[in-house]
Design an enzyme around this catalytic site. Structure first.
Site: not given
Length: 328
Positions: A195, A192, A111
């Site tokens: 969202k 994966k 991230k």
């Protein structure tokens, strides 16, 4: 009964992957264990959030918990921010966490990659996640493969605290369902379904309209050839779609393969898959709208927060006592 703690961030719309890999298991677990299911809205703050969007996403996640079948008479449903002990124990555990442990976290590396400045919260939030779990002395933690590392840190911190201050925390164990734990993206089966993906076509949101679901599946990436065969190594894209099909129907992998023998190709398969998913999600969407319109959500969240606070406050009092923190 063993205790279970789990939660989802309110940083975006819940996906079909969240439903198959987590929510459905929550519903099963509530019948066998004492469950605490939170909406992790404090974790969502590790990346910038628009206040109005965060508020809506938080309510949406909580309402989807209920719509998917979590029963507030069986499980405690609450907002992480409504139980102040999460933040308090989070800080106390941060003081016991080593820099090297946080620097090794794969999610932090992923991230923070390519960013000029990184918020401290993104770096330290595994300590808060550990606090989420240890507050309730949870025995079982439903986790995906991507969260195993965080659970290992939680176990290490629990052992470290117990060794330094005396037995206090239960050492949690991972609960990883054998089937359906990892649904991959529609645009890339090596990643994966998420969202937070910048490509909305990569995931099916639980609240997507039927026509949107049909369009996303029609555009889903498939492997070369026409054979509908489950072969994750050589045909990862179609294998991911078959997994979704089996999870949203009563069919096994072998039955799905047999249904599309004879060279029908991927077109018919993807159309049928879309209808299977629509049929699975439409009742949840209907219930979701009823919950949002009825006003029952806040009462459920208040009740859940009271139940969670009762246990969490006792844990924090014990921890502070053992650490030598004065409590007038």
């Amino acid at each position: 009964m063993k205790r279970v703690l789990s939660g989802m961030q309110s940083s975006g719309r819940l996906t079909l992957g969240n439903y198959i890999g987590a929510l459905r298991n929550y519903v099963k677990l509530q019948n066998e264990h004492k469950c605490y299911f939170m909406v992790a809205n404090l974790h969502a703050l590790t990346v910038p959030q628009e206040p109005a969007a965060l508020r809506e996403q938080t309510e949406s996640v909580a309402a989807l918990y209920l719509a998917a079948g979590i029963d507030p008479s069986k499980a405690s449903i609450f907002l992480q921010s409504s139980v102040k002990e999460h933040a308090e124990l989070g800080w106390l555990l941060t003081t016991l966490t080593y820099m090297g442990e946080l620097e090794r976290m794969t999610q932090f590396k992923d991230k923070s990659a390519g960013k000029d400045s990184i918020g401290v919260g993104l770096f330290t939030y595994p300590s808060l996640m550990a606090a989420d779990i240890l507050l309730y002395n949870a025995d079982l933690i439903p986790v995906g493969d991507d969260q195993k590392q965080h659970l290992e840190l939680t176990r290490d911190l629990a052992l470290r605290f117990n060794k330094r201050f005396g037995d206090t925390f239960t050492i949690p164990q991972p609960y990883i369902p054998e089937v359906g734990a990892r649904i991959m993206g529609l645009d890339d089966a090596s990643k994966k379904m998420s969202k937070s993906s910048p490509n909305p076509g990569s995931f099916i949101a639980m609240l997507d309209e039927p026509d949107v679901i049909r369009k996303k599946f029609s555009r889903a990436v498939t492997d070369s050839g026409r054979e509908v065969k489950y072969d994750p190594q050589n045909k990862p894209e179609i294998s991911n779609l078959i997994s979704i099909y089996t999870q949203c129907s009563e069919l096994t992998v072998a039955q799905v393969e047999a249904k599309y023998e004879g060279g029908q190709g991927y077109g018919t398969f993807k159309k049928d898959l879309a209808e299977v998913v629509v049929a699975q999600l439409e009742p949840i969407q209907t219930r979701y709208r009823e919950i949002r319109e009825s006003g029952e959500l806040y009462e459920v969240l208040r009740k859940g927060a009271q139940e969670a606070t009762e246990l969490a406050s006792a844990t924090v009092r014990e921890v502070k006592e053992k650490m030598g923190i004065v409590q007038p």
